[in-house]
Design a protein around this motif. Sequence first.
Motif, short mmCIF file in Angstrom:
data_model
loop_
_atom_site.label_atom_id
_atom_site.label_comp_id
_atom_site.label_asym_id
_atom_site.label_seq_id
_atom_site.Cartn_x
_atom_site.Cartn_y
_atom_site.Cartn_z
N GLY A 136 -9.37 106.25 -73.85
CA GLY A 136 -9.88 107.47 -74.14
C GLY A 136 -10.15 107.67 -75.74
O GLY A 136 -10.30 108.66 -76.19
N THR A 137 -10.23 106.39 -76.43
CA THR A 137 -10.29 106.45 -77.94
C THR A 137 -11.28 105.53 -78.41
O THR A 137 -11.48 104.50 -77.47
N TRP A 152 -12.61 102.91 -71.98
CA TRP A 152 -12.91 103.78 -70.91
C TRP A 152 -11.87 103.92 -69.61
O TRP A 152 -12.01 104.94 -68.80
N PHE A 166 -16.47 101.03 -79.74
CA PHE A 166 -16.29 100.55 -78.49
C PHE A 166 -15.40 101.90 -77.95
O PHE A 166 -14.45 102.16 -78.73
N PHE A 167 -15.46 101.85 -76.70
CA PHE A 167 -14.53 103.02 -76.08
C PHE A 167 -13.63 102.57 -75.24
O PHE A 167 -13.91 101.53 -74.44
N ASP A 181 -20.24 102.13 -73.43
CA ASP A 181 -20.39 102.18 -74.81
C ASP A 181 -21.90 102.45 -75.06
O ASP A 181 -22.09 103.27 -75.87
N ARG A 210 -5.91 116.19 -76.06
CA ARG A 210 -5.87 116.27 -77.44
C ARG A 210 -6.74 117.49 -77.90
O ARG A 210 -7.46 117.46 -79.01
N GLY A 220 -12.59 111.92 -73.82
CA GLY A 220 -11.82 110.98 -73.49
C GLY A 220 -10.33 111.32 -73.46
O GLY A 220 -9.64 110.77 -72.50
N ARG A 221 -10.00 112.27 -74.23
CA ARG A 221 -8.76 112.69 -74.25
C ARG A 221 -8.47 114.21 -74.42
O ARG A 221 -8.16 114.86 -75.27
N GLY A 234 -9.24 107.46 -65.96
CA GLY A 234 -10.07 107.71 -67.36
C GLY A 234 -11.56 107.76 -66.90
O GLY A 234 -11.99 107.74 -65.61
N LEU A 235 -12.24 107.76 -68.04
CA LEU A 235 -13.78 107.94 -67.67
C LEU A 235 -14.36 106.63 -67.16
O LEU A 235 -15.79 106.68 -67.03
N ILE A 236 -13.70 105.80 -66.93
CA ILE A 236 -14.11 104.34 -66.24
C ILE A 236 -14.83 104.96 -65.02
O ILE A 236 -15.57 104.11 -64.40
#
Lengths: 446, 338
Positions: B230-231, B205, B202-203, A59, A126, A122-123, A51-53
């Motif tokens: 991712g949402t 991550w 808030f995301f 945020d 989709r 993030g997705r 994930g984007l982590i």
Amino acid sequence: MEPVTDYRRRLEEATVRPALGVSRGFWVLVAGLLTVIAWGLYAWTTQLHDGLIVTGMRDRIAWGLYISVFVFFIGISHAGTLISAILRVTKAGWRAPITRIAEFITVVALVCGASMIVVDMGRPDRLANVLIHGRWQSPILWDVLAISTYLTASLVYLYMPMIPDLAFFRDRLAGEVPRWRSRLYRMLALGWRGLPGQRTALLKAIGILMIVIIPVAVSVHTVVSWIFGMTLRVGWNSTIFGLLFVAGAIFSGIATLVIVMAVLRKLYHLEEYITEKHFVNLGYLLAAFTLIMMYINASEYLTTGFKLEEGEEFLFRQLFLGQFAGLYWFYFLGGLAIPGLLILVKRTRTIAGVVTAAVLVDLAMFVERYFIVISAQRVPLMPYVPFEYTPTWVEWSIFGAGLALFVLIIAVFVKVFPIMAVWEIVEEHEGTHAEEQRLASAEDRL
Amino acid sequence: MVPLLLALAAAAIVIGVVVHVGHTLADELRPPRAPNGAGTDGIGAAAERRRFLRLIGISAVGAVPATILPVALRTHGDVAATAEEPARGPGGRVRQWTMIIDLRFCDGCQSQGTPPRCTTACIEGHLAPEPMEWIQVFEQELPGGGTQFIPTPCLQCQNPPCVNVCPVGATFSTPEGVVLIDQERCIGCRICMAACPYDRRFFNWSDPPVPPEALLADYSPDHQVPATRGTVMKCDMCPDLARAGTLPYCIQACPNDAIYYGDLEEDIATNGRSVVAVSKFLTDNQAYQLKEHLGTKPRVYYVAGHGQAVGRDPYTTGRLPTEWPWLRRVEGARVWNR
């Protein structure tokens, strides 16, 4: 007529030469670029897995390097439009040898820029939702529309003036290149034989498209700026953003064109066609744009800085004195003042001088995109400690892969397609030649 | 009008491509023309010209990108929605949920010796991932020194910047005036986070750190459980609880009854202990909204104060940090900082 034919033959050889042999250096370059891209892909798989982590974004600074790179790439895509459309409309004859390169930069930069958006999602799985559920009210949909329109239009605009040159490659390279390439040229040349009817049709089509593509190009970077301009953020909430982004786009587009031109000129010995005049003329355009950029910056920062609404003081301090100060002043001095001076001072108004200015401008414009995207998000919206954003190795790797992809596509392109618009250059040359003869005979008569 | 034009352009592209392919094939199959046929050259040139113009025309039509056609062809908006019918008050009018936070009663739970109870209850009720504080208690300095606590949920703007920018209609306003997010549609572009002027989004991550039981919940935008990677997420004002006749978690948990929840249509609100007429309460207490000048029209109102009604000393600053109580997390989940 003899000198014109001679000129044409030499020009044709110069255009064909890159398409014939592939040197070892070329393979080394391709291998190097592929390595960088492979590394970027590895970084991306890390991101897809975790994930984007794995990025430095969180945020409170939710857009980082990816979006900055996106804006930068879409910016340099304006190289093509400016040179081939605006200069064509204004009948600037000197543009002929550099149009093809400019138009190609446009297409490649758009592809690289658009891919950054997918990386930032993030997705990404989709992505189709944008088409299935897209809302016209969202600035992102404006971007999807504008960029895809610009991409298809620039592809057509790259292709159409290339038809006669593709026909030339089809005839000239028959038997000298692999069959797939002969077939490619034959297919793409659309049966061009240089008949008067074909010529009329082609010129008419180019004439329409060169007008149509200018508003499309302007719209593209305007709506890119509106992704930011449509928010209430200090630093983004600005009516001048469309203008700032379009001007910056053309500015960095010219700079990129100068750099790519210089490299290709050196590699493929195009000194006869791409001359100091081209660099100096583009240099003048760069210099003009340094002034336009300074003007827009003054308009933006003076009108907000004079009033200092809530949050503005924080933004100004970090931009001019705080952690973005190094970037900002590099942009202002290194990207606007020094390049302008390099071109205004006669002694440095040389190829080397203009290329130096162009490199500085491109670096500065990248930095400008970065601090515009990041610094506004760092202004706290509520009473909290500002977030510090630092891109991670994943982000830098994907950015590097994006740049490598840009260079790679251009490198492959010059090996397959005609890098100069032979027929346009010849026409331009004949025009000047005829003009010279006319003047000479007029003088004789006097 | 625009969608119609684009649809026409799409049809033109399809027809054009078919014609193009047909002609190209025909040309390939035709034997080469005699080079010096007298008279045929003129006709050949004219035909050539027509063919060429047609090809060019097709290419130019191609400049209208096919990628946006699905959007263009849709005649009405496509925005996510909850499956639930909106709650209705007397006379059948749709409830217009509102929240009033009386800062005179908020001491940031200093007197309780706990992290703010509203935040904790919200996290436990929604199984909200760390570090998300959908209702976050900010501490702000007062003009004359000392601080006040400001519990800040999503402000449920009636001119919501986040909803306005969403490219896929994943975040939307309900008939009850609440802004929700459909995490099954969200593409994670985060433009809503860029647009929110209150830092209330808030995301996820990564795979969010939530307890395993979160995975058992039936997902709905009304309560956003389970959270997905991712949402984007945020306070949903608990419309499902309200429909069931219960107050949101934060209000149930507030030890000082500082938060009211109610319906603007019926003009009534309650903190769980007393009932007030919303309009009179707002006017009498000179209620305000956060960043009113932005024109976002929040549905959450504040009454100014620093906990004086519950005996808080404004010069005693600081509150305990929020904790996420799960001992066990979903496997593979990762924690991040805000």
